[in-house]
Motif scaffolding. Structure first.
Motif, PDB file in Angstrom:
ATOM      1  N   ASN A  20       9.624  21.662  -2.879  1.00 16.59           N
ATOM      2  CA  ASN A  20       8.154  20.184  -2.847  1.00 16.59           C
ATOM      3  C   ASN A  20       7.989  20.243  -1.640  1.00 16.59           C
ATOM      4  O   ASN A  20       8.671  19.390  -1.167  1.00 16.59           O
ATOM      5  CB  ASN A  20       8.045  19.474  -4.143  1.00 16.59           C
ATOM      6  CG  ASN A  20       8.392  19.448  -5.118  1.00 16.59           C
ATOM      7  OD1 ASN A  20       7.008  19.378  -5.759  1.00 16.59           O
ATOM      8  ND2 ASN A  20       9.027  20.662  -6.219  1.00 16.59           N
ATOM      9  N   ALA A  21       6.831  20.084  -0.769  1.00 13.23           N
ATOM     10  CA  ALA A  21       6.360  19.513  -0.034  1.00 13.23           C
ATOM     11  C   ALA A  21       5.059  18.508   0.427  1.00 13.23           C
ATOM     12  O   ALA A  21       4.111  19.154  -0.485  1.00 13.23           O
ATOM     13  CB  ALA A  21       6.244  20.460   1.013  1.00 13.23           C
ATOM     14  N   SER A  22       5.213  17.797   0.740  1.00 13.57           N
ATOM     15  CA  SER A  22       3.341  16.480   1.308  1.00 13.57           C
ATOM     16  C   SER A  22       2.980  16.857   2.945  1.00 13.57           C
ATOM     17  O   SER A  22       4.412  16.382   2.971  1.00 13.57           O
ATOM     18  CB  SER A  22       3.422  15.905   0.432  1.00 13.57           C
ATOM     19  OG  SER A  22       4.118  15.596  -1.007  1.00 13.57           O
ATOM     20  N   PHE A  23       1.261  16.853   3.253  1.00 17.53           N
ATOM     21  CA  PHE A  23       1.494  16.650   4.376  1.00 17.53           C
ATOM     22  C   PHE A  23       0.377  15.658   4.482  1.00 17.53           C
ATOM     23  O   PHE A  23      -0.624  15.416   3.536  1.00 17.53           O
ATOM     24  CB  PHE A  23       1.397  18.122   5.031  1.00 17.53           C
ATOM     25  CG  PHE A  23       2.171  19.057   4.669  1.00 17.53           C
ATOM     26  CD1 PHE A  23       2.910  19.006   5.654  1.00 17.53           C
ATOM     27  CD2 PHE A  23       2.408  19.976   3.836  1.00 17.53           C
ATOM     28  CE1 PHE A  23       4.307  20.224   5.214  1.00 17.53           C
ATOM     29  CE2 PHE A  23       3.124  21.096   3.686  1.00 17.53           C
ATOM     30  CZ  PHE A  23       4.106  21.364   4.158  1.00 17.53           C
ATOM     31  N   HIS A  33      16.424  15.565  -2.411  1.00 16.59           N
ATOM     32  CA  HIS A  33      14.603  14.744  -1.094  1.00 16.59           C
ATOM     33  C   HIS A  33      15.517  14.894   0.260  1.00 16.59           C
ATOM     34  O   HIS A  33      16.109  14.388  -0.133  1.00 16.59           O
ATOM     35  CB  HIS A  33      14.228  13.300  -1.995  1.00 16.59           C
ATOM     36  CG  HIS A  33      13.522  13.321  -3.137  1.00 16.59           C
ATOM     37  ND1 HIS A  33      12.469  13.509  -3.461  1.00 16.59           N
ATOM     38  CD2 HIS A  33      13.869  13.113  -4.413  1.00 16.59           C
ATOM     39  CE1 HIS A  33      11.652  13.371  -4.067  1.00 16.59           C
ATOM     40  NE2 HIS A  33      12.819  13.544  -5.463  1.00 16.59           N
ATOM     41  N   LEU A  34      15.484  15.805   0.635  1.00 14.74           N
ATOM     42  CA  LEU A  34      15.523  15.927   2.136  1.00 14.74           C
ATOM     43  C   LEU A  34      14.388  14.821   3.390  1.00 14.74           C
ATOM     44  O   LEU A  34      15.612  13.985   3.783  1.00 14.74           O
ATOM     45  CB  LEU A  34      14.966  17.805   2.706  1.00 14.74           C
ATOM     46  CG  LEU A  34      15.103  18.876   1.768  1.00 14.74           C
ATOM     47  CD1 LEU A  34      14.698  19.465   2.482  1.00 14.74           C
ATOM     48  CD2 LEU A  34      17.034  18.817   2.639  1.00 14.74           C
ATOM     49  N   THR A  35      13.814  14.692   2.497  1.00 17.58           N
ATOM     50  CA  THR A  35      12.449  13.567   3.599  1.00 17.58           C
ATOM     51  C   THR A  35      11.763  12.842   2.115  1.00 17.58           C
ATOM     52  O   THR A  35      12.215  13.456   1.296  1.00 17.58           O
ATOM     53  CB  THR A  35      11.743  14.081   4.685  1.00 17.58           C
ATOM     54  OG1 THR A  35      10.662  14.612   3.932  1.00 17.58           O
ATOM     55  CG2 THR A  35      12.700  14.554   5.670  1.00 17.58           C
ATOM     56  N   GLU A  36      10.939  11.838   2.628  1.00 13.45           N
ATOM     57  CA  GLU A  36      10.182  11.531   1.835  1.00 13.45           C
ATOM     58  C   GLU A  36       9.432  12.248   1.070  1.00 13.45           C
ATOM     59  O   GLU A  36       8.538  11.976  -0.324  1.00 13.45           O
ATOM     60  CB  GLU A  36       9.794  10.215   2.595  1.00 13.45           C
ATOM     61  CG  GLU A  36       9.128   9.447   1.105  1.00 13.45           C
ATOM     62  CD  GLU A  36       8.207   8.039   1.888  1.00 13.45           C
ATOM     63  OE1 GLU A  36       7.733   7.392   1.250  1.00 13.45           O
ATOM     64  OE2 GLU A  36       8.362   8.274   3.383  1.00 13.45           O
ATOM     65  N   LYS A  74       1.056  -1.377  -0.058  1.00  8.48           N
ATOM     66  CA  LYS A  74      -0.064  -0.099  -0.106  1.00  8.48           C
ATOM     67  C   LYS A  74       0.619   0.985   0.303  1.00  8.48           C
ATOM     68  O   LYS A  74       0.544   2.345  -0.930  1.00  8.48           O
ATOM     69  CB  LYS A  74      -1.447   0.140   1.264  1.00  8.48           C
ATOM     70  CG  LYS A  74      -1.803  -1.045   1.404  1.00  8.48           C
ATOM     71  CD  LYS A  74      -3.022  -0.781   0.330  1.00  8.48           C
ATOM     72  CE  LYS A  74      -4.112  -1.716  -0.257  1.00  8.48           C
ATOM     73  NZ  LYS A  74      -4.092  -3.340  -0.900  1.00  8.48           N
ATOM     74  N   GLU A  75       1.786   0.959   0.975  1.00  3.92           N
ATOM     75  CA  GLU A  75       2.654   2.765   0.778  1.00  3.92           C
ATOM     76  C   GLU A  75       2.950   2.749  -0.168  1.00  3.92           C
ATOM     77  O   GLU A  75       3.682   3.806  -0.258  1.00  3.92           O
ATOM     78  CB  GLU A  75       3.606   2.464   2.280  1.00  3.92           C
ATOM     79  CG  GLU A  75       4.203   1.524   2.115  1.00  3.92           C
ATOM     80  CD  GLU A  75       3.948   0.175   2.458  1.00  3.92           C
ATOM     81  OE1 GLU A  75       4.866  -0.589   3.441  1.00  3.92           O
ATOM     82  OE2 GLU A  75       2.387   0.053   3.182  1.00  3.92           O
TER      83      GLU A  75
END
Length: 911
Positions: free
Chosen positions: A908-911, A865-868, A191-192
């Motif tokens: 780019n950032a996702s939350f 990519h600093l993080t995922e 899923k992830e």
């Protein structure tokens, strides 16, 4: 203790260790095997029994403990499996063309409840079938026993080399997610990792699918068209800002500009401001503008709402009607399940005052999935000084330069609801598209002495319902409303313009709108074996009810007196902008049908034929024909124009081998003159020609080869002959009148290579076009027989991108060949002989060269990519800061310039 005794003790210890290891293995390496199910084939229980028995025997011979489970879905059987063990299930079917047995095997990790590996025997069966004629007798005819044996060996080997039960994504992509079986059954993929998985599958060249080509799902390789599919990941990693960026890197297309509008030329035909001859679809629904008929491919249509873009090259009127002459751009928007509750944000800020902000979110619900996205764009534009067409001079008597006005901004709001369960197949969309712009070199080729604000917006709402009536029959219905509003404060002439005729210049203010309703009803029947029959009807009603405000400081309705200024340069009211059709609806009806045959001749051939008939009825007021009948009408009240066009299409796809297709295609497309080309009045912005303007028609004939050299590389080459008739421009010689300028026959070739391997993918393409003949319809424009003018003959593109878990980067280049001018671009020609009578090149100084030189553009993007969920990047367009000129047709002292080097920081950032 003697040496022999020590050896005996060591041997006993070794045997104890070995037995312990074997017992541990027998406990740990427990494998569950489910029954094999029939897939798209008749039941053959003996096949399932043989597959299960052979797997059990082979695994037990390798010291695995095997337990057989009943026939059930993977989800149900995984509940029966002890945690930490493997579960194998599968399917079988008979190949319809050859009768050969095909087996599918799927390996699951019960602890995570996901698919971790897969294999099917289809490739081996097909491979042998293709070369069977070159093999000894009976060697190419693989028996069931042989298929079973090879299949069991592959599955067992996959288990033995994957001791850690790791997910083998490449096999899942190739054997499941990119295989038709994934559309029939649901597989529990991690899923992830679904988003990543989808992107990887999308990048498998052989699994790319088009729906725009035939309105049914078909592999691009098998489509009866030349189709390019671009994923949202590719849009991101190459730094694309607009659809023009997408088109400009595909075969056949090249950047172009007219007035303030950036567009693209195609196969040797220059594109004007009025229309780009492209059809735009949004989730399968026509989306072109209702006033101009154009597809908005500049940055005012953002890319942040898209999951993928399909570009179908060449005529598409047989399915979609007017405008689909140079191709179809199909925008496939994101869904709530793609975002799964995430809020995704992006900010790009850089030189030239450029700021681009994106936001999107979406999720799934019980009855509806939803999506909300927003984009805003702002830039100071391409700021430089240039000549214009006003004839103004500096103190030396030479043409003066002025600052080109190119600042612009826009925003776009998009929302979508998609029904689920009882509402499956129902969707709603709303689009608000707003843009504000300046007029560059001026709308009458005089750079304004001050900025007049120009803005437009579109509100578009649509409802679509698509579902199955039976397993074979699908019905679809669409309703769409579009309102296009204009708010222009246009500066045409500067103070003292036209040698002092306009002391206060000329300024026109217009606030107006046009509304349209579009509807479609369509049926599709699945014939099986990739065949289908489709039929439908579409209708559009356009209505203009007058202007909210329309005035100017010159009388733009008084042509007899050369449009004089109003007394004291005061503003005076003007008549309706589309006076010809005020309160008179314009109706269009299209009826279409298409048949895609099931594959025949040993599954080697597939024929597609389609035809569409469109009729546009325009009742208008004869404002050019004074009339004083007994009823007292000031002009003929009931003029009428009817456009009828039938658009055929035929294509034959021949499968030479599984990876090599030959395509023969021919079709006709058309464009009915747009509302603004037909009916403009009382304005300097338009001069229309409803009685004489003819529709544009194009006929394309092509032969193409589409070849997968292997699973990583796709090579395509095509030859075309293109007959384009009655191209419409705004004519300089006729006071901006919409005019059929010329017809031209062009031939050429296009070649492209697309490749992807692990983290690397890219493209290389080259296009060549040659003018065979021309026929001039506007005699003030010179012919250019057998020589390409106003568009490049040679175009080349190349790009490569690379991605790891932390880094991504791309570089791309566009080469545009020399563009030549016509004789009439240098002065006035004799309309009878076509000979140049006056040559502006003899004047001092020479303002532009005899041709537009070739140039190369290079764009680069890197990101970390600093993080995922968070990344930072840098994008540079026109990295080399080359001067890139785009031709200005006709006799003007300037050409357009592409954007100078631009640097953008990309967050780019996702939350």
């Amino acid at each position: 203790m003697g040496q022999n005794q020590i050896c005996r003790y060591l041997f006993v210890i070794y045997l104890f260790f070995l037995s312990t290891t074997t017992r541990a293995q027998s406990v740990l390496e427990h494998v569950y095997v489910g029954q094999f199910l029939s897939y798209d084939s008749k039941l053959e229980p003996e096949i399932s029994k043989k597959a299960v028995d052979r797997l059990k025997a082979r695994l037990e011979s390798l010291q695995y403990s095997v337990e057989i489970l009943p026939a059930s879905s993977p989800e149900e059987n995984l509940k029966r499996v002890s945690k930490g063990n493997l579960y194998i299930s599968g399917f079988y079917r008979r190949d319809k063309a050859t009768g050969k047995l095909v087996l599918y095997g799927h390996i699951y990790n019960s602890e995570k409840g996901i698919l971790i590996d897969a294999y099917n025997s289809y490739n081996e069966v097909q491979g042998l079938e293709e070369i069977k004629d070159s093999l000894p007798k009976d060697e190419g005819h693989q028996s069931d026993e042989s298929v079973l044996e090879q299949f069991v060996q592959k599955i067992v080997l996959s288990i033995r080399i994957n001791k850690n039960k790791l997910e083998r994504r490449e096999n899942i992509n190739e054997y499941v997610l990119s295989n038709p079986i994934s559309k029939r059954f649901s597989f529990p993929v991690q899923k992830e990792d679904i988003k990543k998985s989808t992107e990887q599958v999308f990048n498998l060249l052989q699994s790319q699918v088009s729906t725009a080509s035939t309105k049914t799902e078909v592999r691009t390789h098998d489509a009866p068209d030349l189709v390019s599919v671009i994923s949202d990941k590719e849009l991101l990693q190459f730094g694309r800002i607009s659809l023009n960026d997408v088109l400009g890197n595909l075969p056949g297309y090249a950047p172009s500009q007219d007035y303030d509008r950036s567009t693209v030329s195609y196969r040797g035909m220059f594109e004007g401001w009025n229309n780009n001859h492209l059809l735009m679809l949004v989730d399968g629904v026509q989306f072109n503008d209702n006033l101009y008929g154009s597809a908005y491919t500049s940055e005012i249509t953002p890319l942040n709402m898209l999951k993928s873009v399909e570009v179908v090259r060449g005529p598409g009127s047989a399915l979609y009607g007017s405008n689909a002459m140079n191709g179809i751009i199909s925008l496939n928007t994101i869904s709530g399940k793609d975002l799964n509750g995430e809020m995704q944000t992006r900010a790009r800020v850089g030189t030239g005052g450029t700021q681009i902000y994106d936001f999107r979110t979406g999720n799934t619900g019980k009855l509806f999935d939803y999506v909300l996205s927003y984009n805003s764009y702002q830039t100071n534009g391409n700021n430089y000084k240039d000549y214009d067409g006003s004839g103004r001079t500096d103190i030396t008597g030479a043409n003066a330069k002025f600052a080109v006005q190119d600042a612009r901004s826009n925003y776009y709001l998009f929302t979508k609801l998609e029904g689920k369960d009882a509402l499956e197949g129902l969707s709603f969309q709303y689009h608000r598209q707003y843009w504000n712009f300046q007029t560059g070199h001026g709308w009458l080729w005089a750079i304004p002495d001050y900025n007049g604000p120009m803005s437009e917006y579109r509100d578009i709402g649509s409802m679509k319902y698509k579902n199955k009536i039976t397993s074979k029959l699908t019905h679809e219905y669409v309703l769409q409303y579009q309102n296009h509003s204009i708010d222009w404060n246009t500066r045409y002439e500067p103070n003292g313009g036209s040698a002092g005729f306009y002391p206060a210049g000329v300024t026109e203010y217009l606030k107006t709108n046009g509304q349209s309703m579009f509807g479609r009803a369509q049926l599709t029947y699945d014939l099986g074996n990739s065949g289908s029959i489709l039929a439908g009807v579409e209708t559009t009603r356009f209505l203009y009810t007058g202007d909210k405000s329309h005035y100017a400081n010159a009388n733009l309705t008084d042509a007899a007196d050369s449009y004089p200024p109003f007394p004291n340069n005061a503003n005076g009211n003007l008549g309706p902008w589309l006076a010809w059709i005020k309160n008179k609806p314009v109706w269009t009806v299209g009826v279409f049908g298409q048949m895609v045959s099931p594959k025949f001749f040993y599954d080697k051939l597939q024929l597609t034929v389609g035809v569409r008939n469109d009729q546009t009825v325009q009742h208008y007021l004869g404002i050019d024909n004074p009339y004083s009948g007994f009823l007292g009408f000031p002009y003929a009240p009931h003029a009428k124009r009817v456009f009828r066009k039938t658009s055929p299409k035929a294509a034959l796809v021949y499968t030479i081998t599984r990876n090599l297709n030959l395509k023969l295609m021919g079709g006709q497309a058309f464009r009915t003159p747009s509302i603004t080309e037909m009916f403009g009045a009382n304005t300097f912005s338009l001069a229309s020609n409803p009685r004489q303007l003819r529709p544009e028609i194009v006929r394309d004939y092509e032969a193409a080869i589409d070849w997968y050299l292997n699973q990583y590389v796709n090579f395509r080459v095509n030859y075309f002959i293109r007959n384009f008739q009655n191209q419409i421009f705004y004519s300089l010689q006729n006071n901006n009148l919409s005019t059929n300028i010329y017809s031209a026959v062009t031939n050429g070739a296009e070649a492209e290579i697309n490749f992807t391997y692990n983290q690397i993918s890219g493209f290389i393409n080259y296009s060549y076009a040659h003018r065979l003949s021309e026929k001039m319809l506007d005699k003030t424009v010179s012919a250019s027989q057998n020589e390409m003018t106003w568009a490049p003959s040679h175009i080349a593109n190349g790009g490569i991108r690379y991605q790891t878990s932390k880094y991504e980067g791309s570089i791309q280049a566009h080469f545009q060949g020399t563009v030549y001018r016509r004789a009439s671009d240098f002065g006035t020609i004799d309309t009878t002989t076509g000979i140049l009578q006056s040559d502006s090149r003899l004047q001092y100084p020479q303002y532009r060269p005899n041709y537009v030189r070739n140039w190369t553009n290079v764009d680069v993007r890197i990101a970390y990519h600093l993080t995922e969920k968070i990344s930072v990047g840098l994008f540079a367009s026109n990295l080399l800061n080359n001067q890139q000129k785009l031709i200005k047709i006709n006799n003007f002292p300037f050409d357009y310039s592409n954007q100078q080097r631009q640097i953008l920081v990309d967050l780019n950032a996702s939350f």
